[in-house]
Design an enzyme around this catalytic site. Structure first.
Site, short mmCIF file in Angstrom:
data_model
loop_
_atom_site.label_atom_id
_atom_site.label_comp_id
_atom_site.label_asym_id
_atom_site.label_seq_id
_atom_site.Cartn_x
_atom_site.Cartn_y
_atom_site.Cartn_z
N ARG A 191 0.84 -1.20 0.00
CA ARG A 191 0.00 0.00 0.00
C ARG A 191 0.88 1.26 0.00
NH1 ARG A 191 -3.04 -3.40 3.38
NH2 ARG A 191 -2.60 -2.37 5.36
N TYR B 189 -0.23 4.25 -2.49
CA TYR B 189 -0.56 5.63 -2.07
C TYR B 189 0.33 6.65 -2.77
CZ TYR B 189 -3.18 3.08 1.46
OH TYR B 189 -4.04 2.22 2.10
N TYR C 211 -13.68 8.71 1.40
CA TYR C 211 -14.78 8.45 2.33
C TYR C 211 -14.33 8.81 3.74
CZ TYR C 211 -12.38 4.06 3.42
OH TYR C 211 -11.45 3.13 3.79
N SER D 269 -13.87 -3.29 10.96
CA SER D 269 -14.15 -3.51 12.39
C SER D 269 -13.25 -2.62 13.25
CB SER D 269 -13.89 -4.97 12.77
OG SER D 269 -14.75 -5.83 12.07
N THR D 270 -13.87 -2.01 14.25
CA THR D 270 -13.14 -1.19 15.21
C THR D 270 -13.37 -1.77 16.60
OG1 THR D 270 -13.41 0.79 13.87
CG2 THR D 270 -12.95 1.12 16.20
#
Lengths: 71, 266
Positions: B70, B74, B96, B238-239
């Site tokens: 990633r 980026y 988002y 998920s957090t």
């Protein structure tokens, strides 16, 4: 944009529609023109099916931060 | 000879978490007026919505790849955005959530473009933690709140303040250090339990939270005990929310600095 996509987008921005949906979900979806398959997917809280019916493309949702492991 | 920058500019906006309704009025106006719009959005439904506002929308999702770092992705995203500005376009980068919270592409692009003399700005958006506070009924001002990217925390050995809420983002990627995949392992989750057990008992109740992306969905709010983390169904959104073990208490040594006594607080 499909009928389902239009409905969900409108639902996100229209308070009256949201309240109508909360009180009468099936009637509100029928009034918006959704078909039985779409209504069933929404009613059953089937995220994968809803995503499929809205065009798919569920992307990986991750923190976009390459510094995340820079310790 | 230094060349004069073109008339290009960049505005980074957040589209919020739940579809369509969480974008600010100003951000939506920038979208409508942009000459080129790039985005990182969670699904086709969100992309359809943004395209209905601005047909010039182009997704940057194609730059991701399983097995591709990633870090590289980026940088490539930043390069695409910056080149469009250098070409003289009024560019919007739509991300988002909030465009600058746990999100590096906008920050990278702004830093680069400003160094080259281009106007570049970021507008705030509704972030996942904003949704979390609303859905869980938590006020971070009540006890304080600490938040980490899960792996960053697990690798760092930093102490936790157990009198405050703890939020660990991306618990579903706990211990994933390669930046090349989007999931964790049972082994990593057991290790995460051992690390958290330094501060919390295995029976301590925690919450798995997922904000809804689609208005018909409800937030995921699953309560469980720390020891059961490895058997929970985790996703990339998920957090982990850990309620405090104790509330904040007055500390006489600290109060002494202000000439106060605990008794002054009744």
């Amino acid at each position: 944009m499909s009928t389902l996509n239009k409905f969900l987008t409108e639902l996100g921005t229209n308070a009256k529609l949201m309240e109508d949906y909360k009180s009468e979900p099936v009637a509100t979806m029928k009034a918006a023109g959704l078909n039985d398959e779409e209504i069933n997917a929404v009613q059953s809280n089937d995220t994968a099916k809803v995503k499929e019916l809205t065009g798919g493309g569920e992307y990986a949702v991750v923190v976009h931060n390459v510094k995340e492991h820079n310790l | 000879m230094k060349t004069t920058p073109s008339s290009g500019s960049l505005t980074c906006i957040g589209t919020g978490i739940t579809l369509a309704g969480q974008i600010t009025t100003l951000s939506k106006d920038y979208l409508e007026q942009a000459e080129m719009v790039f985005g990182i959005l969670p699904d086709k439904l969100s992309e359809d919505w943004v395209k209905s506002i601005t047909p010039s929308y182009k997704s940057l999702q194609y730059l991701y790849g399983e097995g591709k770092s990633r870090r590289q992705t980026y940088q490539e995203m930043k390069d695409v955005v910056c080149q469009a500005v250098r070409d003289g376009n009024k560019v919007v980068l739509a991300l988002y959530g909030h465009p600058g919270i746990f999100a590096c592409v906008g920050h990278f692009a702004i830093e680069t473009l400003r160094s080259e003399g281009y106007p570049a700005q970021m507008l705030p958006g509704v972030s996942a933690d904003a949704c979390l506070y609303a859905d869980l009924g938590i006020d971070p001002g009540t006890t304080g709140c600490q938040a980490y990217e899960a792996t960053q925390f697990l690798f760092s050995g930093v102490p936790l303040n157990t009198s405050a809420y703890t939020i660990l983002w991306q618990i579903g990627l706990a211990g994933e250090h390669t930046l090349k995949t989007f999931k964790t392992t049972q082994k990593n989750l057991h290790a995460a339990v051992r690390v958290l057990n330094k501060w919390y008992p295995l029976e301590h109740e925690m919450i798995l939270y997922e904000a809804p992306f689609i208005p018909v969905h409800h937030p995921r709010i699953d309560k469980f005990k720390l020891k059961d983390l490895p058997i929970m169904d985790l996703t990339s959104i998920s957090t982990l929310v850990i309620p405090p073990l104790t509330g904040l208490k007055l500390d006489q040594e600290s109060l002494n600095e202000f000439g106060l006594n605990i008794s002054d607080f009744g």
